[in-house]
Design an enzyme around this catalytic site. Structure first.
Site, PDB file in Angstrom:
ATOM      1  CG  ASP A 171     -10.006  -8.526   3.462  1.00  0.00           C
ATOM      2  OD1 ASP A 171      -9.226  -9.464   3.682  1.00  0.00           O
ATOM      3  OD2 ASP A 171     -10.751  -8.487   2.460  1.00  0.00           O
ATOM      4  CB  SER A 172      -7.696 -11.680   7.928  1.00  0.00           C
ATOM      5  OG  SER A 172      -6.511 -10.907   8.054  1.00  0.00           O
ATOM      6  CG  ASP A 185      -6.406  -7.071   2.035  1.00  0.00           C
ATOM      7  OD1 ASP A 185      -6.210  -7.088   0.800  1.00  0.00           O
ATOM      8  OD2 ASP A 185      -6.727  -8.094   2.690  1.00  0.00           O
ATOM      9  CD  GLU A 231      -9.687 -11.209  -1.704  1.00  0.00           C
ATOM     10  OE1 GLU A 231     -10.718 -11.682  -2.223  1.00  0.00           O
ATOM     11  OE2 GLU A 231      -9.459 -11.231  -0.479  1.00  0.00           O
ATOM     12  CD  GLU A 270      -6.367 -17.192   1.308  1.00  0.00           C
ATOM     13  OE1 GLU A 270      -6.245 -15.979   1.059  1.00  0.00           O
ATOM     14  OE2 GLU A 270      -7.055 -17.631   2.257  1.00  0.00           O
TER      15      GLU A 270
END
Ligand code: KIV
Length: 282
Positions: free
Chosen positions: A44-45, A83, A115, A182
């Protein structure tokens, strides 16, 4: 034949360190796939490096599916991981199931990433028990940027470090086949890597994770307004692209491009006939 989760787990047993990269389009996916990289993440970056958003929050499931399709078309052997965007899996395990199903059936992904640690364990369990391969993501979780108070390292205090370790164990226990760490301090990431049976995939988490993942636009120097500490530019594509666009602009303005070499010919007799049919007005 694409890489499987079994092969990814075996990399850990064999102590074979591997690279993973994001991609969002067919051309990049082809290059990453041809480099033999086993995992391509349609992260999703995307929202920040392709769509121009300030963070990943506005990215939709339709955005991810659209780009996942392109990446699947561009790759043959890499596992493609989609994602799950903000609020497409938080409401309930059933919502997560629906979102993951769309990524796989409409996008063609082989796995999904989400996440969250302990809090997401029931969701990860629901997905994996339904036959969906899940990559977990803990430490700095960008979809929680507003709650975390910015993009900063996670796990520096004793309480935080214990939380990150517990999160890692919880997602493994719930059935995740790998976990992204991360911006976790390097020594903590190293310890987590030793404690887990599933591969840890680091980003900003030091050299001892089982694998490393980076945002492709960062390592290629395609985005130049900001360089996160955890990345390194292996190329300077934006500089080269700018030079090329400047030169193109100058050559078009100076009439040195296009030339006859870039053009198509026509029989002179045909041209004479057209001139005769449309004589110049005086
Ligand atoms: O969206 C993304 O690109 C990611 C990676 C940075 C792990 O989540």
């Amino acid at each position: 034949m694409r890489i499987t989760t079994a092969q990814i787990r075996k990399y850990k047993q064999d102590k074979k360190r591997f690279a993973a990269l994001t991609a969002y389009d067919v051309v990049t996916a082809r290059l990453v796939d041809q480099a033999g990289i086993p995992i391509i993440l349609v992260g999703d970056s995307l929202g920040m490096v392709v769509l121009g958003y300030e963070n990943t929050i506005p990215v939709t499931l339709d955005d991810i599916i659209h780009h996942t399709r392109a990446v699947v078309r561009g790759s043959e052997t890499s596992m493609v991981v989609a994602d799950l965007p903000f609020m497409t899996y938080h409401k309930s395990p059933e919502q997560a199931l629906d979102s993951a199903a769309r990524c796989m059936q409409q996008g063609g992904a082989q796995a999904v990433k989400l996440e969250g640690g302990r809090v997401m364990a029931p969701t990860i369990r629901r997905l994996t028990e339904s036959g969906i391969a899940v990559m977990a993501h803990i430490g700095l979780t960008p979809q929680s940027v507003n709650q975390l108070g910015g993009f900063k390292a996670q796990g520096k205090t004793k309480v935080q470090a214990l939380t990150v370790m517990e999160d890692a164990l919880a997602v493994q226990e719930a059935g995740a086949f790998s976990v992204v760490l991360e911006c976790v301090p390097a020594a903590l990431a190293s310890l987590i890597t030793k404690r887990l049976q599933i591969p840890t995939i680091g980003i900003g988490s030091g050299p001892d994770c089982d694998a490393e993942i980076q945002v492709v636009s960062d390592i290629l120097g395609w985005i130049t307004d900001f360089q996160p500490k955890h990345t390194k530019r292996f190329a300077h594509l934006a500089d080269q692209a700018k030079q090329a666009i400047d030169q193109y602009t100058a050559e078009v303005g100076g009439r040195t491009f296009p030339t006859q070499d870039n053009s198509f010919s026509i029989d002179e007799e045909v041209l004479r006939d057209v001139e005769a049919a449309f004589p110049a007005q005086v």
